[in-house]
Design an enzyme around this catalytic site. Structure first.
Site, short mmCIF file in Angstrom:
data_model
loop_
_atom_site.label_atom_id
_atom_site.label_comp_id
_atom_site.label_asym_id
_atom_site.label_seq_id
_atom_site.Cartn_x
_atom_site.Cartn_y
_atom_site.Cartn_z
N SER A 191 0.83 -1.20 0.00
CA SER A 191 0.00 0.00 0.00
C SER A 191 0.88 1.26 0.00
CB SER A 191 -0.96 -0.05 1.19
OG SER A 191 -1.94 0.96 1.10
N ASP A 285 -10.08 -3.94 -4.64
CA ASP A 285 -9.23 -2.91 -4.05
C ASP A 285 -9.39 -1.61 -4.85
OD1 ASP A 285 -7.22 -1.35 -2.96
OD2 ASP A 285 -5.58 -2.66 -3.61
N HIS A 315 -8.26 -4.77 -0.27
CA HIS A 315 -7.03 -4.05 0.08
C HIS A 315 -6.59 -4.44 1.50
CE1 HIS A 315 -4.09 -0.85 -0.46
NE2 HIS A 315 -4.24 -0.62 0.84
#
Length: 354
Positions: A191, A285, A315
């Protein structure tokens, strides 16, 4: 690092979530009705049930950053698998206030993985990413160096990038002390950490020592263009549009150009000459299209890029490895893809030497 000391209520909550995650899939589908995305992927039923429960919970982006960190650190500890400790777990202060944790077997490693945790540049920590770091170390035979970079808004952009560069230089200088070849350093992140890893590879391009591989796990790569997956999953309990806006607002000082390649590595004038990449995506996501666009751009620039896609995942799935068997399996596949990449480089090195 020792396991968190949970209260009775927290232990009960964890046990309930673990139990729900292990219900028969048909019952999970009945309880959660897993959604189907625009690509035709169906969310894993155990994860759909977890998302349904999470949707009714409090939103950390309604809190000040310091309080949000406390809440999310507790939740991440509840959701993470208890992975056995590595033989070596060493905490080192590599600069004033900049700490890393090195996970290793105690034997000369086949590589070093420099790892940057997720959390939107605002939350997350080395502690809350202990499980994936241990899984990477144990599943690849590499030492993993997990970086506790400074967090916004106390330390906004470009503090995290500066810390990443410091960590990179430290690992290059000390890899031989751990029995590793400094030419075999993998840069990895999830991320926001994937953004940091991608930016770092651009920053050290042309240096005498280069990363051998970049592993970008659900990375945020572009804060300029708004892509379809951001709208499709704007209400995701795992990462919502509201939370993304909160992260960006805390991370970027007023007046920062989002097209700066240190913010949006996709916007670099050239991606040629960067290390080979593994770009890991999840089917549900909001950052899916971000990662896919960066992988495509790498390939167009002549950089080898392998896209691995977890169709039924959301995610941040690497953080749900205790309460979702499908997340644990997806994380194990991710680790296996990194191990396979190291295997290929081992064979290549052996062939050249012979």
């Amino acid at each position: 690092m020792s396991a968190p000391d949970f209260t009775f209520a927290q232990r009960a909550q964890r046990a309930l979530l673990v139990g729900l995650g292990r219900l028969p899939a048909p019952l999970q589908r009945l309880l959660a009705r897993p959604p189907v995305n625009s690509a035709g992927d169906r969310m894993a039923p155990d994860l759909a049930l977890l998302m349904k429960l999470s949707a009714s919970g409090a939103d950390y982006s309604d809190l000040p950053p310091a309080e949000a960190r406390e809440v999310t650190e507790r939740d991440l500890a509840l959701f993470a698998a208890r992975v056995p400790a590595c033989a070596v777990e060493e905490e080192v202060e590599i600069a004033d206030g900049l700490w890393v944790t090195r996970y290793g077997s105690g034997q000369p490693p086949r590589a070093v993985i420099l790892f940057f945790h997720g959390g939107g540049f605002v939350i997350g920590s080395r502690a809350s990413y202990t499980a994936p770091a241990r899984m990477l170390a144990q599943g690849t035979g590499a030492d993993v160096v997990s970086v506790g970079y400074r967090l916004a808004p106390d330390h906004p952009f470009p503090a995290a990038q500066d810390d990443a560069l410091t960590a990179w230089r430290y690992v290059v200088a000390h890899a031989a002390d751990w029995g590793a070849d400094p030419r075999r350093i993998v840069v990895a992140g999830e991320s926001a950490g994937g953004n940091i890893a991608a930016v770092l590879c651009q920053q050290v391009r042309g240096d005498a020592v280069q990363p051998m591989l970049q592993v970008l796990i659900q990375p945020v790569t572009d804060l300029v263009e708004h892509r379809p997956s951001q709208d499709e999953f704007a209400g995701s309990p795992a990462l919502s549009a509201k939370q993304i806006a909160w992260f960006v607002g805390n991370y970027l000082p007023e007046g920062t150009d989002p097209a700066d390649p240190r913010v949006s590595p996709f916007r670099a004038s050239s991606l040629a000459g960067l290390p080979p990449a593994i770009v890991n995506l999840a089917g549900f996501d909001p950052l899916h299209d971000d990662g896919h666009a960066y992988a495509t751009a790498l390939l167009e620039a002549g950089v080898p890029a392998e896209v691995t896609r977890e169709a039924g995942q959301v995610h941040g799935y690497v953080s749900y490895t205790a309460v979702s068997p499908s997340c644990r399996q997806a994380t194990e596949r991710l680790v296996a893809s990194v191990a396979a990449a190291l295997d290929r480089t081992d064979r290549s090195t052996t062939t050249k030497a012979s």
